[in-house]
Design a protein around this motif. Structure first.
Motif, mmCIF file in Angstrom:
data_model
loop_
_atom_site.group_PDB
_atom_site.id
_atom_site.type_symbol
_atom_site.label_atom_id
_atom_site.label_comp_id
_atom_site.label_asym_id
_atom_site.label_seq_id
_atom_site.Cartn_x
_atom_site.Cartn_y
_atom_site.Cartn_z
ATOM 1 N N PHE A 144 0.785 -1.236 -0.114
ATOM 2 C CA PHE A 144 0.172 0.081 -0.107
ATOM 3 C C PHE A 144 0.720 1.170 -0.107
ATOM 4 O O PHE A 144 0.459 2.520 0.327
ATOM 5 C CB PHE A 144 -0.954 -0.019 1.252
ATOM 6 C CG PHE A 144 -2.182 -1.142 1.240
ATOM 7 C CD1 PHE A 144 -3.271 -0.868 0.408
ATOM 8 C CD2 PHE A 144 -1.615 -2.337 1.948
ATOM 9 C CE1 PHE A 144 -4.114 -2.006 0.625
ATOM 10 C CE2 PHE A 144 -2.493 -3.439 1.974
ATOM 11 C CZ PHE A 144 -3.767 -3.085 1.166
ATOM 12 N N SER A 145 2.266 1.150 -0.226
ATOM 13 C CA SER A 145 3.030 2.300 -0.288
ATOM 14 C C SER A 145 2.872 2.982 -1.500
ATOM 15 O O SER A 145 2.427 2.757 -2.555
ATOM 16 C CB SER A 145 4.464 1.884 -0.193
ATOM 17 O OG SER A 145 5.571 3.130 -0.349
ATOM 18 N N ALA A 179 -11.176 9.268 7.311
ATOM 19 C CA ALA A 179 -11.355 9.895 8.649
ATOM 20 C C ALA A 179 -10.099 10.033 9.234
ATOM 21 O O ALA A 179 -10.103 11.126 9.861
ATOM 22 C CB ALA A 179 -12.264 8.992 9.321
ATOM 23 N N ALA A 180 -9.240 9.154 9.242
ATOM 24 C CA ALA A 180 -8.027 9.277 9.940
ATOM 25 C C ALA A 180 -7.139 10.422 9.307
ATOM 26 O O ALA A 180 -6.511 11.408 10.204
ATOM 27 C CB ALA A 180 -7.116 7.903 9.683
ATOM 28 N N GLN A 225 1.605 6.690 8.666
ATOM 29 C CA GLN A 225 2.091 5.782 9.525
ATOM 30 C C GLN A 225 1.076 5.801 10.722
ATOM 31 O O GLN A 225 0.798 4.549 11.022
ATOM 32 C CB GLN A 225 3.526 6.013 10.130
ATOM 33 C CG GLN A 225 4.112 5.406 11.040
ATOM 34 C CD GLN A 225 5.491 5.560 11.683
ATOM 35 O OE1 GLN A 225 6.037 6.619 11.270
ATOM 36 N NE2 GLN A 225 5.963 4.720 12.362
ATOM 37 N N GLN A 226 0.704 6.629 11.075
ATOM 38 C CA GLN A 226 -0.303 6.779 12.244
ATOM 39 C C GLN A 226 -1.738 6.031 11.597
ATOM 40 O O GLN A 226 -2.222 5.565 12.440
ATOM 41 C CB GLN A 226 -0.650 8.068 12.721
ATOM 42 C CG GLN A 226 0.738 8.723 13.656
ATOM 43 C CD GLN A 226 0.471 9.857 13.930
ATOM 44 O OE1 GLN A 226 -0.159 10.936 13.378
ATOM 45 N NE2 GLN A 226 0.968 10.525 15.156
ATOM 46 N N ARG A 231 -1.022 2.356 11.571
ATOM 47 C CA ARG A 231 -0.681 1.568 12.873
ATOM 48 C C ARG A 231 -1.924 1.908 13.839
ATOM 49 O O ARG A 231 -2.222 0.805 14.456
ATOM 50 C CB ARG A 231 0.341 2.405 13.527
ATOM 51 C CG ARG A 231 0.886 1.816 14.675
ATOM 52 C CD ARG A 231 2.235 2.167 15.216
ATOM 53 N NE ARG A 231 2.341 3.500 15.190
ATOM 54 C CZ ARG A 231 2.230 4.312 16.035
ATOM 55 N NH1 ARG A 231 2.190 3.867 17.431
ATOM 56 N NH2 ARG A 231 2.479 5.584 16.185
ATOM 57 N N LEU A 232 -2.602 2.820 13.856
ATOM 58 C CA LEU A 232 -3.683 2.997 14.807
ATOM 59 C C LEU A 232 -5.375 2.723 14.145
ATOM 60 O O LEU A 232 -5.967 2.862 15.047
ATOM 61 C CB LEU A 232 -3.739 4.756 15.418
ATOM 62 C CG LEU A 232 -2.501 5.060 16.033
ATOM 63 C CD1 LEU A 232 -2.374 6.429 16.327
ATOM 64 C CD2 LEU A 232 -2.197 4.091 17.174
ATOM 65 N N VAL A 233 -5.458 2.885 13.230
ATOM 66 C CA VAL A 233 -6.694 2.641 12.472
ATOM 67 C C VAL A 233 -6.883 1.591 11.628
ATOM 68 O O VAL A 233 -7.787 0.716 12.015
ATOM 69 C CB VAL A 233 -6.857 4.155 11.585
ATOM 70 C CG1 VAL A 233 -8.685 3.891 11.016
ATOM 71 C CG2 VAL A 233 -6.956 5.199 12.469
ATOM 72 N N MET A 234 -6.144 1.541 10.634
ATOM 73 C CA MET A 234 -6.233 0.306 9.560
ATOM 74 C C MET A 234 -5.776 -1.079 10.244
ATOM 75 O O MET A 234 -6.798 -2.101 10.244
ATOM 76 C CB MET A 234 -5.541 0.639 8.323
ATOM 77 C CG MET A 234 -5.842 1.914 7.698
ATOM 78 S SD MET A 234 -7.628 2.008 7.147
ATOM 79 C CE MET A 234 -7.357 1.099 5.826
#
Length: 391
Positions: A114-115, A293-294, A302-303, A306-309
């Motif tokens: 997904f990069s 939304a993120a 990166q967040q 790491r935090l959502v997906m």
């Protein structure tokens, strides 16, 4: 006139669907048990008629052979059960280290798909398509040939500080065990426990007020800190047995044999390609609106991952990931093709010496059945924890 209530069905009545189901299940179990008994009895009778010995009494007899790679002290005078224990230890060593490396490498490859960088995406895609479409046995043979043909001989080993790499394997310094190392292990265990407590509280804190605290680096630092404190309390032991070039081989220190490295690399590279696809599919299953939304909240790439997906994708990733762990463990049985002394190799040697084919194969089946069920139980427990909880 009050209407009569319908008669209650007895729980043990044949009219009860639950009772009938129980009877049918008992009949099925009885039929299976009878079939197993018949096959076992028939096999034993045929073996007795042909004069073939049977039983597990051979496990107490001296093995009479050496094992080239043994994490547990072993010599030819030890019994067969000890040889099987060494083979089990070698199998578990490959499986556990392989699972850890496969998880890390496969996750990075899956995220790399997904990069925004086209080169990174292309390399990850090429890796997956290349390694997952070549049979794992061929990959094991390929890595073994690379280890034994392209690397220099032991007397010309490549050296970087105290590390040596040659056809004889990868030689590294070996700590000389003292009581201080035991204290360090205790400190590590305490540090891991403290890290888990911190991580649990950090997650609850995030769920309560939305303030994010590190759940990876800080817990890792706590665990390492516990080990360092234990090491210092234990007297800070720092003595190592350093490897050095001998007349014919690298002597001293610890060595990772070419067989072990070939098995570990082959299984890791092969299974990582499948894990990468599992991770990619899990991330793609998360609604695109979550990423938007993120981004609207100001999270960077990166967040967002790491935090959502990833936390949401985890519920989709874990079940097929369990299958890949099981495949890696079972594929380790192919190590016999390159001479790695796992439990299958030990069983083959014991079978050839004793002629107890049924017993040796039964032991191998029991080992892989037990490890697979243990892995499934652990992953099912983790899957239950990661599942969405209904309010």
């Amino acid at each position: 006139m009050t209407p009569k209530s319908p008669p209650k069905k007895s729980r043990w009545s044949w009219r009860s669907q639950a009772f009938r189901g129980l009877i049918y299940q008992l009949i099925a179990l009885g039929a299976i048990a009878l079939a197993v008994w018949f096959l076992a009895h028939n096999t034993m009778q045929n073996m007795q008629v042909r004069g073939i010995q049977s039983g597990f009494d051979f496990l107490g007899q001296p093995a009479g052979f050496d094992i080239g790679e043994s994490p547990i002290a072993f010599d030819s005078a030890r019994p067969y059960w000890h040889a099987f224990l060494v083979g089990l230890a070698n199998t578990l060593r490959v499986a556990l280290i392989g699972i850890v490396l496969t998880t890390l490498f496969g996750t990075l490859l899956g995220i790399g798909r997904f990069s925004h960088n086209a080169l990174v995406r292309g390399l990850c895609y090429a890796y997956v398509e290349f390694f997952r479409n070549i049979p794992v046995l061929l990959q094991l043979l390929m890595w073994y040939l690379l280890m034994t043909e392209l690397l220099p001989a032991s007397y010309e080993a490549w050296q970087v500080g105290p590390f040596f790499l040659s056809k004889g394997g990868f030689n590294v310094p070996l700590p000389l065990w003292t009581a201080g190392h035991a204290v360090m292990l205790i400190g590590l265990v305490v540090g891991i426990a403290a890290a888990l407590v911190y991580r649990s509280r950090a997650i609850r804190h995030f769920e309560a007020i939305g303030e994010h605290r590190s759940t990876v680096l800080v817990p890792l630092g706590i665990a390492i800190g516990g080990a360092v404190v234990g090491w210092m309390v234990g007297g800070a032991p720092a003595a190592f047995e350093l490897p050095h070039k001998g007349e014919f081989a690298i002597e001293g220190g610890a060595a990772l044999t070419p067989e072990f490295m070939a098995v570990l690399l082959g299984l890791t590279m092969y299974t990582s390609a499948f894990v990468a696809e599992v991770v990619r599919a899990g991330i793609q299953s998360v609604s695109r609106g979550q990423a938007e939304a993120a981004s609207a909240l100001g999270l960077n790439r990166q967040q967002e991952m790491r935090l959502v997906m990833l936390p949401q994708a985890l519920r989709v990733i874990i079940p097929p990931l369990t299958n890949q762990y099981l495949n890696l463990t079972k594929n380790s049985s192919l190590a016999v093709a390159i001479g790695y002394p796992d439990v299958v190799s030990i069983a083959n040697t014991a079978l050839n010496q004793t002629g107890r084919a049924v017993e040796c194969i039964s032991i191998v089946m029991l080992v892989y059945l037990t490890t697979s069920l243990a892995t499934s139980a652990l992953m099912n427990w983790y899957n239950a924890r990661a599942a969405i909880k209904e309010r």
